[in-house]
Design a protein around this motif. Structure first.
Motif, PDB file in Angstrom:
ATOM      1  N   GLY A 174     -35.581  -7.481  40.037  1.00 22.51           N
ATOM      2  CA  GLY A 174     -34.491  -8.451  39.912  1.00 22.51           C
ATOM      3  C   GLY A 174     -34.434  -9.077  38.527  1.00 22.51           C
ATOM      4  O   GLY A 174     -33.351  -9.301  37.976  1.00 22.51           O
ATOM      5  N   ASP A 175     -35.598  -9.368  37.949  1.00 24.53           N
ATOM      6  CA  ASP A 175     -35.635  -9.927  36.591  1.00 24.53           C
ATOM      7  C   ASP A 175     -35.157  -8.905  35.573  1.00 24.53           C
ATOM      8  O   ASP A 175     -34.403  -9.230  34.645  1.00 24.53           O
ATOM      9  N   TYR A 176     -35.617  -7.682  35.734  1.00 26.00           N
ATOM     10  CA  TYR A 176     -35.168  -6.604  34.844  1.00 26.00           C
ATOM     11  C   TYR A 176     -33.659  -6.413  34.946  1.00 26.00           C
ATOM     12  O   TYR A 176     -32.960  -6.290  33.926  1.00 26.00           O
ATOM     13  N   ALA A 177     -33.121  -6.396  36.162  1.00 28.15           N
ATOM     14  CA  ALA A 177     -31.681  -6.211  36.352  1.00 28.15           C
ATOM     15  C   ALA A 177     -30.889  -7.325  35.677  1.00 28.15           C
ATOM     16  O   ALA A 177     -29.839  -7.079  35.066  1.00 28.15           O
ATOM     17  N   ARG A 178     -31.392  -8.553  35.772  1.00 28.69           N
ATOM     18  CA  ARG A 178     -30.731  -9.669  35.098  1.00 28.69           C
ATOM     19  C   ARG A 178     -30.694  -9.448  33.590  1.00 28.69           C
ATOM     20  O   ARG A 178     -29.681  -9.729  32.929  1.00 28.69           O
ATOM     21  N   MET A 179     -31.775  -8.919  33.030  1.00 25.25           N
ATOM     22  CA  MET A 179     -31.830  -8.676  31.591  1.00 25.25           C
ATOM     23  C   MET A 179     -30.858  -7.574  31.172  1.00 25.25           C
ATOM     24  O   MET A 179     -30.231  -7.651  30.109  1.00 25.25           O
ATOM     25  N   VAL A 180     -30.727  -6.540  32.001  1.00 22.01           N
ATOM     26  CA  VAL A 180     -29.760  -5.480  31.694  1.00 22.01           C
ATOM     27  C   VAL A 180     -28.344  -6.055  31.667  1.00 22.01           C
ATOM     28  O   VAL A 180     -27.567  -5.799  30.727  1.00 22.01           O
ATOM     29  N   ALA A 181     -28.002  -6.837  32.681  1.00 22.81           N
ATOM     30  CA  ALA A 181     -26.664  -7.428  32.723  1.00 22.81           C
ATOM     31  C   ALA A 181     -26.442  -8.340  31.519  1.00 22.81           C
ATOM     32  O   ALA A 181     -25.361  -8.347  30.921  1.00 22.81           O
ATOM     33  N   ALA A 182     -27.464  -9.104  31.145  1.00 20.59           N
ATOM     34  CA  ALA A 182     -27.342 -10.001  29.997  1.00 20.59           C
ATOM     35  C   ALA A 182     -27.128  -9.221  28.705  1.00 20.59           C
ATOM     36  O   ALA A 182     -26.432  -9.679  27.793  1.00 20.59           O
ATOM     37  N   ALA A 183     -27.716  -8.034  28.609  1.00 19.38           N
ATOM     38  CA  ALA A 183     -27.576  -7.229  27.393  1.00 19.38           C
ATOM     39  C   ALA A 183     -26.133  -6.850  27.138  1.00 19.38           C
ATOM     40  O   ALA A 183     -25.702  -6.759  25.976  1.00 19.38           O
ATOM     41  N   TYR A 184     -25.374  -6.617  28.210  1.00 20.84           N
ATOM     42  CA  TYR A 184     -23.975  -6.247  28.042  1.00 20.84           C
ATOM     43  C   TYR A 184     -23.130  -7.410  27.518  1.00 20.84           C
ATOM     44  O   TYR A 184     -22.038  -7.192  26.990  1.00 20.84           O
ATOM     45  N   ALA A 185     -23.630  -8.616  27.650  1.00 16.53           N
ATOM     46  CA  ALA A 185     -22.912  -9.795  27.157  1.00 16.53           C
ATOM     47  C   ALA A 185     -23.532 -10.342  25.876  1.00 16.53           C
ATOM     48  O   ALA A 185     -23.146 -11.412  25.412  1.00 16.53           O
ATOM     49  N   THR A 186     -24.494  -9.586  25.299  1.00 16.34           N
ATOM     50  CA  THR A 186     -25.225 -10.066  24.126  1.00 16.34           C
ATOM     51  C   THR A 186     -25.092  -9.062  22.987  1.00 16.34           C
ATOM     52  O   THR A 186     -25.803  -8.048  22.954  1.00 16.34           O
ATOM     53  N   PRO A 187     -24.183  -9.300  22.056  1.00 17.17           N
ATOM     54  CA  PRO A 187     -24.011  -8.360  20.947  1.00 17.17           C
ATOM     55  C   PRO A 187     -25.310  -8.092  20.183  1.00 17.17           C
ATOM     56  O   PRO A 187     -25.533  -6.969  19.705  1.00 17.17           O
ATOM     57  N   ALA A 188     -26.183  -9.089  20.082  1.00 15.67           N
ATOM     58  CA  ALA A 188     -27.424  -8.923  19.319  1.00 15.67           C
ATOM     59  C   ALA A 188     -28.409  -7.982  19.998  1.00 15.67           C
ATOM     60  O   ALA A 188     -29.397  -7.558  19.384  1.00 15.67           O
TER      61      ALA A 188
END
Length: 285
Positions: A174-188
């Motif tokens: 679940g933590d990993y999945a949250r990070m993947v989703a966040a990556a799509y909203a994080t240009p950096a």
């Protein structure tokens, strides 16, 4: 703006949490699968299900139409090189489209130095293929997942193979999945290779003990010597045990690599402890 994301391997143990998190974040999620009926029953009407195989370029081309992102989560099972072939095919197909971000799950111990093991070699080659494709990518090199622990339990016994002295930063899917989703909203997070580690380190045996204490309190937890596991596999014809032995020989020799600091700063550090995850798992069993 990334609105539609194709998830390759979305019905798997680690792909499904990513698909669900992307959907919860407001993306249109398209699941690429060989079993449409199974996927449709699992995910429901909020997801688009498309049929295909990662070795079928025409199917990939069709599935990628209209997508701005693609996530790859492959497990070749008895054919670990499928991960390499599949990632190469997806990356090549995506490079011919308007894909704005490709994300991929690799491993924290998957390095050129560890490529003597087929699973690590496949992941290293997959990473290289994604980087060569020329589109923005985020590669997640994750450590051991808590979700793997139930696989070590058989009836009243919970076993690992070998002493396995190396500590690992166990992480929840679940933590990993949250990070993947966040990556799509994080240009950096574009064009980054990020290490995903959980909040505490435990050896494989320690982690299994924590899990079993919560979920299987009557289970006998221990470690089989390699010679004994090999003998049991040979005498019983247990194909799963036989297939597991090379993996445990690998984990007995390698360690995590890299530093999770950049991933934590960009996307937020994993917070789920193994104890909390195990307690939640207990309520589901």
């Amino acid at each position: 703006m990334i609105q539609s994301i194709l998830v390759v391997g979305g019905t798997g143990m680690l792909g499904e949490p990513v698909a669900r998190r992307l959907c919860a974040a407001g993306h249109h999620v398209r699941i690429f699968t060989r079993n449409v009926e199974k996927a449709a029953a699992r995910f429901g009407a909020d997801y688009e299900i498309v049929a295909g195989d990662v070795e079928d370029r025409a199917a990939l081309d069709a599935a990628l139409k209209g997508c701005q992102g693609v996530h790859i989560n492959l497990d070749g099972g008895q054919d670990p090189d499928l991960e390499r072939r599949g990632a190469e095919n997806v990356a090549q197909a995506a490079a011919a489209t308007d894909i704005q971000r490709l994300t991929y799950l690799s491993g924290a111990s998957s390095t050129a130095e560890n490529a003597w093991y087929t699973g690590a070699r496949a992941k290293v080659a997959a990473e290289a293929a994604i980087q060569r494709a020329g589109m923005p990518y985020t590669i997640f090199k994750a450590t051991f997942f808590m979700e793997s622990l139930p696989r070590f339990v058989r009836g009243a016994r919970a076993s690992i193979i070998g002493s396995q002295p190396t500590p690992w930063h166990w992480v929840a899917a679940g933590d990993y999945a949250r990070m993947v989703a966040a990556a799509y909203a994080t240009p950096a997070a574009a064009n980054k290779t990020l290490y995903v580690y959980g909040p505490a380190t435990l050896t494989m045996l320690q982690a299994l003990q924590v899990y079993c204490a919560a979920v299987h309190p009557g289970a006998k937890v221990g470690a089989l010597p390699f010679w004994m596991a090999s003998l049991i596999a040979a005498l019983s014809g247990d194909k799963d045990l036989k297939a597991a032995i090379p993996f445990f020989r690998y984990t007995a020799k390698v360690t995590e690599t890299g530093d999770p600091a950049e991933a934590n700063a960009l996307l937020g550090a994993p917070q789920t402890t193994l104890q909390a995850w195990s307690e939640a798992r207990k309520r589901m069993v």
